[in-house]
Write an enzyme that holds these catalytic residues in place. Structure first.
Site, PDB file in Angstrom:
ATOM      1  N   ASN A 182       0.809  -1.221   0.000  1.00  0.00           N
ATOM      2  CA  ASN A 182       0.000   0.000   0.000  1.00  0.00           C
ATOM      3  C   ASN A 182       0.842   1.272   0.000  1.00  0.00           C
ATOM      4  OD1 ASN A 182       0.285  -1.483   2.572  1.00  0.00           O
ATOM      5  ND2 ASN A 182      -0.401   0.423   3.506  1.00  0.00           N
TER       6      ASN A 182
ATOM      7  N   CYS B  74      -2.938   5.108   8.145  1.00  0.00           N
ATOM      8  CA  CYS B  74      -3.056   4.724   9.555  1.00  0.00           C
ATOM      9  C   CYS B  74      -1.764   5.010  10.303  1.00  0.00           C
ATOM     10  CB  CYS B  74      -3.438   3.262   9.688  1.00  0.00           C
ATOM     11  SG  CYS B  74      -2.717   2.229   8.455  1.00  0.00           S
TER      12      CYS B  74
END
Ligand code: PLP
Length: 399
Positions: free
Chosen positions: A152, A326
């Site tokens: 990611n 995150c």
């Protein structure tokens, strides 16, 4: 000025057709998909259609192989926990060092609680998996391998089809977190040895809070959430019909558009990278020489911190991120860059641009105009601090 959104690995905008498809399932078609009457049957049909589209998007053979879940994190947890005790005498799992926290946090929990021995396979400076260490870890004690399809933060791809064959040869199950890969790469699961795959709707222009786990027919699997027997007993809880319909619609659109969108994103992304690395001295693309997702670019600008670049880009109306959403803002260096062993990248961080089919040439122009002066300004400020002998904040300690 119109804001420019280049953070699509964090979340994509739901397609207007997706939103329109979902809306009736909040009110006039509100029935519980398990109910015996017509209200239930309407929802049941909608869930069935969504299952079929989701199956088709990943090239799976059977609809029953799709288990709807609350998103990628749940699908990842369900895959590992569902496989863990499934084969007697096997209590080892294999993961890469750059998995998403949805995998790594669970793996280290299992290790701490001694439920499993975990092999964490390193990567090299380009983000390639250490194949020798991988093969050495694969023994008849391994119950499950979990290796992501695409990272990611960098977009670098792992050769999961080959890795799955190697896992199969020792009788281990193979799971892949394909949250970033699905709808960006063509996937034909039925031609692979992959046993389980996680996907998430909000990365493919669907709604948040819904995803799916693919479980190959016949693969051993125990449900993570027990309840009323929904999803053929593999995931309890009333089906979130509007969200599932949204995922199905997003999958249907992605099937039609995938190849064209990927080619367009790749061209935009390549122009962004070529121009920024030409205009900014000592800048490089992480994993730049590797096979990558068509939409992702992680750019390191030595001597200019990515957190600061991203903050100034945001002020100029360009949304990007410094690593994963995150982890952003945590000040800890990205575990992905750290695992890749890139000192300059660990010190400065990488600015991640991630595109979607909604982006166009104007968006790329804005990023290209905005970023070089920001980097120059940060580097000037940093040189001025050095010249003044200002103390530097110590690098965080890490192993
Ligand atoms: N796995 C990867 C590779 C991701 O990028 C993400 C989200 O960023 C997740 C899992 C978690 O998915 P979700 O947000 O649907 O829980």
């Amino acid at each position: 000025m119109r804001p420019v959104y280049l953070d699509n690995n964090a979340a994509t905008a739901a397609d207007p057709e997706v939103v329109a498809a979902m809306l009736p399932y909040f009110d006039e078609r509100f029935g519980n998909a398990s109910s015996a009457h017509d209200f239930g049957a309407t929802s049941r049909r909608a869930v069935k259609k969504a299952r079929d589209k989701t199956r088709a998007l990943i090239g799976a053979a059977y609809d029953e192989e799709i288990v709807f879940a609350s998103g990628g994190t749940e699908a990842d947890n369900a895959a590992i926990l569902g496989a863990l005790d499934s084969r007697q005498g096997r209590d080892e799992i294999v993961v890469s060092a750059i998995e998403h926290p949805a995998i790594l946090a669970l793996a280290s929990h299992l290790e701490r609680t001694r439920r499993a021995k975990v092999h964490v396979i390193p990567v090299d400076r380009q983000g390639r998996l250490d194949r020798e260490r991988y093969r050495a870890a694969l023994t008849p004690k391994v119950v499950l391998v979990s290796i992501m399809w695409a990272n990611n933060e960098t977009g670098v791809l792992f050769p999961v089809e080959e890795l799955a064959e190697e896992a199969k040869a020792v009788g281990a199950l193979f799971h892949t977190d394909a949250v970033q890969a699905v709808a960006r790469l063509p996937i034909a699961l039925k031609e692979t040895a992959i046993d389980m795959l996680s996907l998430s709707a909000h990365k493919l222009h669907g709604p948040k809070g819904v995803g799916a786990l693919y479980v190959r027919r016949g693969a051993p699997f125990r449900p993570l959430i027990l309840g009323g027997g929904q999803e053929r007993g593999r995931r309890g809880g009333t089906e979130n019909t509007p969200a599932i319909v949204g995922l199905g619609k997003a999958a249907e659109i992605a099937i039609q558009r995938l190849r064209g969108d990927a080619a367009r994103m790749r061209a935009l992304r390549d122009r962004l990278e070529a121009t920024l690395t030409a205009r900014i001295a000592n800048a490089f693309v992480v994993g730049g020489s590797e096979r990558r997702l068509p939409n992702t670019s992680a750019i390191v600008c030595e001597g200019a911190e990515a957190d600061a670049i991203v903050a100034l880009l945001a002020r100029a109306g360009v949304a990007a991120s410094a690593g994963a959403a995150c982890a952003a803002g945590s000040l800890a260096p990205s575990h992905v860059l750290r695992a890749m062993g890139l000192p300059a990248a660990v010190a400065a961080g990488a600015t991640r641009f991630s595109l979607s089919r909604d982006n166009d040439d104007d968006d790329i122009d804005r990023a290209i105009e905005t970023m070089p002066p920001i980097v120059e300004r940060l580097r000037r400020a940093s040189r001025a601090l050095d010249a003044a002998g200002a103390p530097r904040i110590a690098e965080p300690a890490y192993a």
